[in-house]
Design a protein around this motif. Structure first.
Motif, PDB file in Angstrom:
ATOM      1  N   ILE A 187       0.832  -1.205   0.000  1.00 31.37           N
ATOM      2  CA  ILE A 187       0.000   0.000   0.000  1.00 31.37           C
ATOM      3  C   ILE A 187       0.868   1.257   0.000  1.00 31.37           C
ATOM      4  CG2 ILE A 187      -1.711   1.325   1.299  1.00 31.37           C
ATOM      5  CD1 ILE A 187      -2.916  -1.093   0.034  1.00 31.37           C
ATOM      6  N   ILE A 188       1.937   1.256   0.789  1.00 37.26           N
ATOM      7  CA  ILE A 188       2.831   2.420   0.827  1.00 37.26           C
ATOM      8  C   ILE A 188       3.464   2.652  -0.544  1.00 37.26           C
ATOM      9  CG2 ILE A 188       4.995   3.300   1.795  1.00 37.26           C
ATOM     10  CD1 ILE A 188       4.229   1.962   4.423  1.00 37.26           C
ATOM     11  N   LEU A 189       3.913   1.568  -1.200  1.00 35.23           N
ATOM     12  CA  LEU A 189       4.479   1.690  -2.543  1.00 35.23           C
ATOM     13  C   LEU A 189       3.449   2.257  -3.510  1.00 35.23           C
ATOM     14  CD1 LEU A 189       6.737   1.176  -4.594  1.00 35.23           C
ATOM     15  CD2 LEU A 189       5.862  -1.169  -4.847  1.00 35.23           C
ATOM     16  N   TYR A 190       2.213   1.803  -3.382  1.00 31.21           N
ATOM     17  CA  TYR A 190       1.137   2.316  -4.239  1.00 31.21           C
ATOM     18  C   TYR A 190       0.948   3.820  -4.050  1.00 31.21           C
ATOM     19  CZ  TYR A 190      -3.679   3.591  -5.290  1.00 31.21           C
ATOM     20  OH  TYR A 190      -4.797   4.253  -5.730  1.00 31.21           O
ATOM     21  N   LEU A 191       0.906   4.284  -2.822  1.00 30.35           N
ATOM     22  CA  LEU A 191       0.714   5.713  -2.548  1.00 30.35           C
ATOM     23  C   LEU A 191       1.869   6.537  -3.103  1.00 30.35           C
ATOM     24  CD1 LEU A 191      -0.657   5.543   1.120  1.00 30.35           C
ATOM     25  CD2 LEU A 191      -1.952   5.815  -0.997  1.00 30.35           C
ATOM     26  N   LEU A 192       3.081   6.030  -2.974  1.00 29.92           N
ATOM     27  CA  LEU A 192       4.245   6.741  -3.516  1.00 29.92           C
ATOM     28  C   LEU A 192       4.178   6.808  -5.046  1.00 29.92           C
ATOM     29  CD1 LEU A 192       7.095   5.335  -1.234  1.00 29.92           C
ATOM     30  CD2 LEU A 192       6.056   7.620  -1.153  1.00 29.92           C
ATOM     31  N   LEU A 193       3.705   5.724  -5.665  1.00 34.47           N
ATOM     32  CA  LEU A 193       3.542   5.736  -7.129  1.00 34.47           C
ATOM     33  C   LEU A 193       2.520   6.776  -7.561  1.00 34.47           C
ATOM     34  CD1 LEU A 193       3.640   1.956  -8.120  1.00 34.47           C
ATOM     35  CD2 LEU A 193       5.192   3.744  -8.900  1.00 34.47           C
ATOM     36  N   MET A 194       1.458   6.949  -6.782  1.00 35.53           N
ATOM     37  CA  MET A 194       0.464   7.960  -7.106  1.00 35.53           C
ATOM     38  C   MET A 194       1.100   9.355  -7.159  1.00 35.53           C
ATOM     39  SD  MET A 194      -2.507   6.485  -7.567  1.00 35.53           S
ATOM     40  CE  MET A 194      -1.457   5.263  -8.368  1.00 35.53           C
TER      41      MET A 194
END
Length: 490
Positions: free
Chosen positions: A6-13
């Motif tokens: 989830i953290i990786l996803y937010l950073l990608l956003m």
């Protein structure tokens, strides 16, 4: 591991927001991605914006509760996308406007119909608030933080990538969200949950017959879903703003149709996943818990995080779409209208004037960095407003229901009438909005906010007034209709 995903996803956003900033060089880029999206980008962004938390987490929850009959919510959304795409998207794309109210201004002339922008702003703001509240609950479970901090975390990400590049940033993040949602729902959660339930035969053996009855929710409820959600899709500013991003009428028509088919399949997958959840997790307090419980309990570590990211992606795509729609309506329609009223002008100026033509020309061709910077301030300001409302109001379902009722019951008839009936007049549009809106609100006071009757009362009253006043008032001036037809012929 799930938290790391989830953290990786937010950073990608946030990274994609920065990439989008490099593409946004004008207000047209910022508001409608330069009207340059091809079929793949357009289909992805349209699918992402309509498939929010209600269609994803809520769709699985409805499948858990009602079985196959839980599919009707997402089906109504899919039908709305298909009808909009096949019948209206091509015409809307040719108009080269930014908002619903601008379309009405072009069609009828005068400013009376621009009061509709206030209702549309209220609707888009409440849509953003509900999405913000929804993803906060997921963050609370994952990170062990309370609701306010979950809202703040999600708001920082959504406002952050939205403010950087506007619609370009939102389009790029939507594509990633579309991919994650596709993998999460179709390739992971559906097969894993079905396997855990013993396949389709396991569902048939362990669920009662009502779970396989498409009509289990009752015809009245199903019809009302189509009235509210299908018709709401046809006139929603957040949906129209996606239509305006298409590079051609053909892309808007067929890319949108492909999106509608995808949404329909997504709804079927959600209902089946929910049925599997009813088999393996029959004791949940609520069907809305099924999505996260299946992801955490029946998928390998890491893959479960990807499925949870799909849920967050669905909510964030809707929140960011509603936020950019709110900012555009506020900047282009509402603030100029309020300034006109404060300066002694009238919102009901002579219908023979055509005040929006020059304004639209300036906004379409304007390339100034200052104008785009002002758009960013609107996104930031309204993003903060949405965040505060989400923190202060535990439940916004009632407010959203009222906003949706007014949107459909008060605005549907004049908006669609403007597109399909040449004899329609601006006076009829203005009065039908007023009567339809009052009809919805009064009926809600009598029958209750959650009742089916208010939206039908509003629609019927609005239609009668629209037709009657159109026939009783002079036709729209020829020069206004001429300008309208010229735009549609482009």
């Amino acid at each position: 591991m799930n938290v790391a995903v989830i953290i990786l996803y937010l950073l990608l956003m946030l990274f994609l927001g920065w990439v989008g900033k490099r593409r946004a060089r004008s207000t047209e880029d910022y508001r409608v991605a330069g009207r340059r999206l091809g079929p793949v980008f357009y289909t992805g962004t349209m699918s992402a914006v309509v498939l929010g938390g209600a269609a994803t987490i809520g769709g699985v929850g409805l499948g858990w509760t009602y079985g196959l009959s839980g599919v009707w919510l997402v089906t109504a959304i899919a039908v709305g996308v298909i009808v909009l795409s096949l019948l209206f998207a091509g015409r809307l794309q040719r108009l080269r406007v930014y908002t619903v109210s601008q379309m009405l201004g072009l069609r009828f002339g005068g400013r009376a119909v621009r009061a509709s922008s206030i209702v549309i702003l209220g609707y888009t703001l409440m849509l953003a608030v509900t999405s913000t509240s929804a993803y906060a609950s997921v963050f609370g479970v994952l990170f062990g933080i309370d609701r306010a901090w979950g809202i703040a975390l999600g708001a920082v990400v959504v406002i952050g990538y939205s403010i950087l590049g506007g619609m370009w940033s939102i389009t790029l993040t939507d594509l990633l969200q579309f991919a994650i949602m596709t993998v999460g729902m179709f390739l992971l959660l559906l097969p894993f949950s079905l396997h855990a339930a013993g396949g389709w035969s396991g569902l048939e053996q362990r669920l009662d017959a009502a779970h396989f009855d498409l009509g289990a929710r009752g015809p009245g409820h199903i019809v009302t879903m189509f009235v509210v959600y299908t018709l709401g899709i046809l006139v929603g500013q957040d949906i129209w703003q996606r239509v305006f991003t298409a590079r051609s009428p053909q892309v808007a028509r067929w890319g949108g149709t492909a999106s509608g088919v995808y949404v329909l399949l997504y709804g079927v997958a959600g209902a089946v996943i929910g049925m599997a959840g009813a088999v393996v997790l029959p004791d949940l307090a609520s069907g809305d818990e099924a999505f996260a419980a299946l992801a955490e309990g029946y998928l390998p570590v890491g893959l479960g995080g990807l499925v949870l990211a799909a849920g967050v992606a669905a909510m964030m795509s809707t929140a960011s779409g509603a936020l950019i729609a709110s900012a555009t309506v506020a900047r282009v329609d509402v603030v100029p209208l309020l300034r006109s009223l404060a300066g002694g002008g009238s919102a009901a100026e002579d219908a023979t004037s055509h005040p929006d033509t020059e304004q639209l020309s300036l906004e379409v061709t304007g390339e100034s960095e200052a104008a785009m910077a002002l758009d960013r301030w609107y996104v930031l300001g309204l993003g903060v407003v949405v965040t505060i409302i989400a923190m202060l109001v535990p439940s916004v379902v009632t407010a959203l229901t009222i906003a949706y009722g007014i949107l459909v019951g008060g605005l549907l008839v004049p908006i669609l009438g403007a597109l399909v009936w040449q004899r329609a007049t601006g006076a009829a549009a203005g009065w039908s909005m007023v009567v339809g809106t009052v009809g919805v609100l009064v009926s809600m006071a009598v029958f209750g906010v959650e009742a089916n009757a208010p939206i039908y009362v509003g629609l019927a009253a609005s239609l009668v007034v629209f037709v009657g006043v159109s026939l009783a008032t002079p036709p729209t001036p020829r020069h206004v209709l001429g300008a309208w037809r010229e735009r549609l012929a482009r």
